[in-house]
Structure formats: C-alpha cells, structure tokens
Design a protein around this motif. Structure first.
Motif, PDB file in Angstrom:
ATOM      1  N   MET A 141      43.391  76.178  35.274  1.00 44.51           N
ATOM      2  CA  MET A 141      43.489  75.883  36.708  1.00 44.51           C
ATOM      3  C   MET A 141      44.953  75.837  37.129  1.00 44.51           C
ATOM      4  N   ARG A 142      45.290  76.513  38.233  1.00 39.38           N
ATOM      5  CA  ARG A 142      46.635  76.485  38.777  1.00 39.38           C
ATOM      6  C   ARG A 142      46.780  75.311  39.744  1.00 39.38           C
ATOM      7  N   GLU A 143      47.839  74.538  39.590  1.00 41.91           N
ATOM      8  CA  GLU A 143      48.073  73.388  40.463  1.00 41.91           C
ATOM      9  C   GLU A 143      49.338  73.619  41.287  1.00 41.91           C
ATOM     10  N   ILE A 144      49.204  73.432  42.600  1.00 50.67           N
ATOM     11  CA  ILE A 144      50.330  73.558  43.525  1.00 50.67           C
ATOM     12  C   ILE A 144      50.548  72.196  44.158  1.00 50.67           C
ATOM     13  N   VAL A 145      51.738  71.653  44.038  1.00 49.11           N
ATOM     14  CA  VAL A 145      52.034  70.322  44.575  1.00 49.11           C
ATOM     15  C   VAL A 145      52.869  70.458  45.846  1.00 49.11           C
ATOM     16  N   ILE A 146      52.407  69.818  46.909  1.00 47.61           N
ATOM     17  CA  ILE A 146      53.100  69.808  48.197  1.00 47.61           C
ATOM     18  C   ILE A 146      53.642  68.403  48.433  1.00 47.61           C
ATOM     19  N   THR A 147      54.922  68.304  48.777  1.00 53.69           N
ATOM     20  CA  THR A 147      55.542  66.979  48.929  1.00 53.69           C
ATOM     21  C   THR A 147      56.005  66.711  50.357  1.00 53.69           C
ATOM     22  N   SER A 148      55.501  67.472  51.324  1.00 60.15           N
ATOM     23  CA  SER A 148      55.903  67.291  52.722  1.00 60.15           C
ATOM     24  C   SER A 148      54.693  67.363  53.635  1.00 60.15           C
ATOM     25  N   THR A 149      54.790  66.710  54.801  1.00 60.60           N
ATOM     26  CA  THR A 149      53.738  66.824  55.811  1.00 60.60           C
ATOM     27  C   THR A 149      54.121  67.838  56.884  1.00 60.60           C
ATOM     28  N   LYS A 150      55.334  68.393  56.809  1.00 61.18           N
ATOM     29  CA  LYS A 150      55.805  69.350  57.801  1.00 61.18           C
ATOM     30  C   LYS A 150      55.262  70.739  57.478  1.00 61.18           C
ATOM     31  N   ASP A 151      54.682  71.370  58.495  1.00 54.57           N
ATOM     32  CA  ASP A 151      53.973  72.629  58.263  1.00 54.57           C
ATOM     33  C   ASP A 151      54.875  73.719  57.697  1.00 54.57           C
ATOM     34  N   ASP A 152      56.102  73.844  58.231  1.00 53.56           N
ATOM     35  CA  ASP A 152      56.966  74.918  57.745  1.00 53.56           C
ATOM     36  C   ASP A 152      57.363  74.695  56.289  1.00 53.56           C
ATOM     37  N   VAL A 153      57.557  73.426  55.907  1.00 56.50           N
ATOM     38  CA  VAL A 153      57.892  73.124  54.513  1.00 56.50           C
ATOM     39  C   VAL A 153      56.683  73.349  53.606  1.00 56.50           C
ATOM     40  N   ILE A 154      55.499  73.028  54.127  1.00 55.58           N
ATOM     41  CA  ILE A 154      54.266  73.259  53.349  1.00 55.58           C
ATOM     42  C   ILE A 154      54.166  74.725  52.959  1.00 55.58           C
ATOM     43  N   LEU A 155      54.432  75.632  53.916  1.00 55.82           N
ATOM     44  CA  LEU A 155      54.349  77.057  53.607  1.00 55.82           C
ATOM     45  C   LEU A 155      55.416  77.477  52.605  1.00 55.82           C
ATOM     46  N   GLU A 156      56.606  76.911  52.712  1.00 56.16           N
ATOM     47  CA  GLU A 156      57.666  77.234  51.752  1.00 56.16           C
ATOM     48  C   GLU A 156      57.280  76.786  50.341  1.00 56.16           C
ATOM     49  N   GLN A 157      56.694  75.589  50.230  1.00 62.75           N
ATOM     50  CA  GLN A 157      56.313  75.091  48.908  1.00 62.75           C
ATOM     51  C   GLN A 157      55.108  75.851  48.358  1.00 62.75           C
ATOM     52  N   LEU A 158      54.190  76.248  49.218  1.00 60.60           N
ATOM     53  CA  LEU A 158      53.087  77.103  48.773  1.00 60.60           C
ATOM     54  C   LEU A 158      53.622  78.415  48.223  1.00 60.60           C
ATOM     55  N   ASN A 159      54.631  78.946  48.898  1.00 59.51           N
ATOM     56  CA  ASN A 159      55.149  80.255  48.531  1.00 59.51           C
ATOM     57  C   ASN A 159      55.900  80.243  47.204  1.00 59.51           C
ATOM     58  N   VAL A 160      56.384  79.082  46.782  1.00 56.56           N
ATOM     59  CA  VAL A 160      57.024  78.987  45.465  1.00 56.56           C
ATOM     60  C   VAL A 160      56.061  79.437  44.381  1.00 56.56           C
ATOM     61  N   CYS A 161      54.793  79.092  44.555  1.00 54.99           N
ATOM     62  CA  CYS A 161      53.771  79.466  43.569  1.00 54.99           C
ATOM     63  C   CYS A 161      53.096  80.792  43.930  1.00 54.99           C
ATOM     64  N   LEU A 162      52.846  81.009  45.229  1.00 53.54           N
ATOM     65  CA  LEU A 162      52.089  82.190  45.639  1.00 53.54           C
ATOM     66  C   LEU A 162      52.944  83.456  45.651  1.00 53.54           C
ATOM     67  N   GLU A 163      54.263  83.284  45.754  1.00 49.25           N
ATOM     68  CA  GLU A 163      55.207  84.402  45.671  1.00 49.25           C
ATOM     69  C   GLU A 163      54.845  85.531  46.634  1.00 49.25           C
TER      70      GLU A 163
END
Length: 341
Positions: free
Chosen positions: A1-23
């Motif tokens: 299972m792949r785990e992606i951890v998000i540490t912000s409630t701000k939408d633009d930061v959420i997408l940036e942190q998602l993209n670290v894994c989703l590339e």
C-alpha cells in the motif's frame, strides 16, 4: 500500500504535497491549481480552487493501480468537509481509533473530525473515483456577513461552532441523484476567466445548500422523492436477487414495487443509483447474461432458453441478443462449438 502524508489544510499546498508522490504536472489557471498525473501509480486529475470566507473546492477524478492511503495530519484546525462521490467508493478513518467506514457513491457525507486530528482516506486499486470535497474553515466562514448558521439544526450548528462535545462528527445521509446532477454540472463548467470562477462558486454554494438541506431532512426524518435511504438501498439489493430467482416470471415495475415495498418512482431511482439503468433495462441485461450462460454451459435449445428467461418471442430474443452482442444466439453457440474442436 502506498501512503501519502499531507501536513497542511491549504489547498495549494495539498496539491504540492500530493505531487511529491504522484509526480505529475501542476498548472495554475484563473485561480485554480490542477494536478494531472499518468504513471505506474495511476492516473487522474486533482484540482482545487479557494473562495472567500474559508470555502474551497477539492475535486478528484483518479484511478490508482494499487491501494493508496492519503493521510491528513496537520497542526491546523481541520475543516468541515462536505463530500459527494459521483463514481466509485472508498474508505475513511479518523485518528486510527474509530472504525473504518465506507464512503459510498451518491451518498451525502459530512465529516468534521476533532481539532488537529488525523484523517485517513483509503482508495482501492483499479477503480475510478470521482469525488468532490467542499471544505469550510469554520472560523473564517463565521466571519462572513449573513452566514445564517444559526438556522442550522442544533447539532450541525455546534459543529460549525467547533464545540468539542459534538466532535468528531460524521453524517452519512441519503443517496441523492439530484445532488449528483448538480455535481455533474459543476464539473462541466468550461468557461474561462471570471465567468468560470463565478460559475464554479455559484454551483459550489448551490451544492452546499442542497447538502445542508439533505442533512436537515435526514435528521428530521423527512423523506424526499429524489433521495434514497440506507434501507431503500438494502431493499434494492434484495430485489436484485429476487429478479435472478424469478427471471422466468413476469417482472413488471408494479410487481417489483409490491415485492420490495417501494413506490415505482423510488424503485426506478434506486436502480439508477445502483446500476445506472432503469428497472426494465436492468432486467433485460440480466436476461441476456443468463441466456448467454445457458448457450455456453447447457444443451438447452434456443426455444427452451427463451422460455427459461421469461421472454415470449424467440424472434424478439434473437433481435435483442444480436443488438447486445453483435451475433445471433444460434451463431454464438456454433462459434463456441468450433472453439472446442
């Protein structure tokens, strides 16, 4: 299972942190951030747009190739999330202590965890998921002039006011195609610039109002013709087995409504929600699938099969079989016999 951890409630930061894994690729247009990815992990589009007073939209259309767990673990106050799934389903858990719950297609869902809590969304592999999150930061929204939250029922008002006694809060309400239609319209906004932004914001608030109204009606046990309860869904599931067991018998909408205890209108709505078909379309498809199984696995004649699935006319059966599978029943059986030789 792949785990992606998000540490912000701000939408633009959420997408940036998602993209670290989703590339994938991140783009910005008219105040929207759009993440597009297509790789070994999966493919899809995640977009976000923020409006005034702490209201934002996070829209996802994704399909992963493996189990993916997205964990939100922040030091900020978590928002209230109004969730609506247009396609598929996935699971949710808060703080690893609550039970894992299913979030289902077309169901009105409201999630309000405790302050600074951990939220986990678990996405299954090989299943397209279309989901909208309308996210509200409570303190920001309460600053809005004429927010009128006092007109909410006592329970939801306490959630908006962040009263810990009633948190965490989960609402899994009725299933609604009316909300689904509005979400579809939201995702079909193709304007640009200010027209797009205004259209998205207007539709977002309309959907939010409908979700709040569904919550109000659910809590007050008011049943609307365009919504389905959990017990309605259960009756539809049971009825699908009844149809299989009685496929040779008359199966009109009236007969099935009496069998299930649902009104004909509610019955049709239930089949649209669960199977994306009318009752008659569902029955016809099932008859064809059963007939194909008979042709493949039994020595029954075509006439005997027609009788076994409750169709009176052999010519009509041949016609709908050919329309569905591109081959006549007799030719289909001949084709199967040749393959065995």
């Amino acid at each position: 299972m792949r785990e992606i951890v998000i540490t912000s409630t701000k939408d633009d930061v959420i997408l940036e942190q998602l993209n670290v894994c989703l590339e994938g690729d991140l783009t910005d247009n008219w105040g929207e951030r759009v993440l597009t990815f297509d790789n070994a992990l999966g493919k899809g589009v995640v977009r976000s747009i923020s409006f005034d007073w702490g209201v934002s939209l996070l829209d996802c259309d994704v399909m992963f190739n493996e189990d993916v767990k997205i964990v939100f673990q922040t030091s900020s106050v978590t928002p209230i999330e109004f969730v609506f799934i247009s396609k598929g389903s996935f699971k949710y858990n808060a703080d690893d202590t609550e039970e894992i719950i299913d979030l289902e297609q077309y169901q009105n869902i409201i999630l309000a965890p405790k302050r600074y809590s951990k939220k986990t969304f678990m996405f299954p592999p090989d299943r397209q998921i279309k989901v909208n999150f309308i996210r509200i930061l409570r303190k920001e929204y309460l600053k809005k002039k004429n927010n009128n939250v006092t007109f909410l029922n006592e329970l939801l008002l306490s959630v908006f006011n962040d009263e810990n006694a009633n948190l965490p809060y989960k609402h899994k309400g009725s299933f609604s195609l009316k909300i689904a239609d509005e979400v579809k319209a939201l995702n079909a906004v193709y304007d640009s610039g200010i027209m797009r932004t205004l259209s998205l914001e207007g539709r977002l608030y309309l959907i939010l109002a409908m979700q709040l109204m569904e919550h109000h009606n659910f809590e007050n046990k008011v049943t609307l013709p365009e919504s389905l309860s959990k017990s309605d869904i259960k009756k539809i599931h049971e009825l699908s087995q009844y149809i299989v067991d009685n496929i040779a018998n008359p199966l009109s909408v009236v007969i099935l409504a009496e069998q299930s205890g649902l009104s004909p209108k509610k019955l049709q709505l239930g089949f649209r929600v669960l199977y994306s078909k009318s009752v008659n379309e569902y029955i016809r498809q099932l008859k064809l699938e059963i007939s194909r199984d008979y042709l493949k696995n039994t020595e029954l004649s075509v006439s005997e099969i027609v009788y076994a699935i409750g169709i009176k006319s052999r010519s009509y059966f041949s016609k709908i079989f050919s329309e569905a599978y591109g081959i006549l029943p007799t030719e289909y059986r001949k084709h199967l016999l040749k393959k065995e030789l």
